[in-house]
Design an enzyme around this catalytic site. Structure first.
Site, mmCIF file in Angstrom:
data_model
loop_
_atom_site.group_PDB
_atom_site.id
_atom_site.type_symbol
_atom_site.label_atom_id
_atom_site.label_comp_id
_atom_site.label_asym_id
_atom_site.label_seq_id
_atom_site.Cartn_x
_atom_site.Cartn_y
_atom_site.Cartn_z
ATOM 1 C CB SER A 57 43.663 40.202 37.882
ATOM 2 O OG SER A 57 44.938 39.948 38.445
ATOM 3 C CB THR A 60 41.947 43.069 41.954
ATOM 4 O OG1 THR A 60 41.012 42.037 41.659
ATOM 5 C CG2 THR A 60 42.741 43.451 40.716
ATOM 6 C CB VAL A 62 36.630 42.798 44.138
ATOM 7 C CG1 VAL A 62 35.288 42.122 43.856
ATOM 8 C CG2 VAL A 62 36.390 44.170 44.775
ATOM 9 C CB CYS A 63 39.735 39.038 41.841
ATOM 10 S SG CYS A 63 39.124 40.011 40.454
ATOM 11 C CB ALA A 64 41.902 38.380 46.671
#
Length: 168
Positions: A57, A60, A62-64
């Protein structure tokens, strides 16, 4: 559907991935995902070098970071950067607008999990796609694969970039 247990974890606890474990040398599976409200086939990028970044997602940290890092490091190269998540297309558009990302195509896998199942990243317990990176050459052959062992960890950015650079 193939189930793979004990390969990856979420906060140390094993999770189950559905689909095959792809390897370098495998033909890249064709998948369909959504860009906005349109169904798009991965064949759109056939014949191009591409980095496919799978994230659970974009909401979050880390994803960003994963999306923004590949956007920054590949912006000056002839590489299609595809970020696939279970986020709704509206959330992906909002993320793009807030971050100013311009060099990434966001693909939503929410509708039928086609990418998740074909690339072996769909998390059975949570309905999300696991964190992974795939580098696919111009002949649609996978040249680099990383299924990140712990969902909350970053991928190996340097290894993924080395794989891309070796194909340029």
């Amino acid at each position: 559907m193939q189930e793979r247990s004990n390969e990856v974890t979420l906060q140390g606890a094993p999770i189950t991935l559905l689909g095959p474990r792809l390897q370098p040398g495998d033909k890249a599976p064709v998948f369909t995902a959504r860009v906005g409200l349109e169904d798009v086939s991965s064949e759109r990028w056939a014949g191009r070098l591409r980095l496919i970044s799978s994230v659970p997602s974009l909401d979050t940290p880390v994803c960003a970071k994963q999306a923004t890092r590949f956007n920054e490091t590949l912006s000056d190269r002839d590489v299609a950067v595809l970020v696939v998540s279970q986020d709704l297309p509206f959330a992906q558009t909002r993320f793009r607008e807030v971050t100013g990302i311009k060099n990434v195509t966001f693909l939503s896998d929410y509708k039928d999990n086609d990418f998740g199942y074909k690339y072996g990243v769909y998390i059975k317990e949570h309905g999300l796609d696991h964190r992974a990176v795939f580098v696919v050459d111009k002949d649609d052959v996978i040249r680099y694969v990383e299924y990140v062992p712990e969902l909350t960890d970053h991928p190996n950015y340097e290894a993924a970039m080395a794989a891309v650079n070796a194909l340029l």
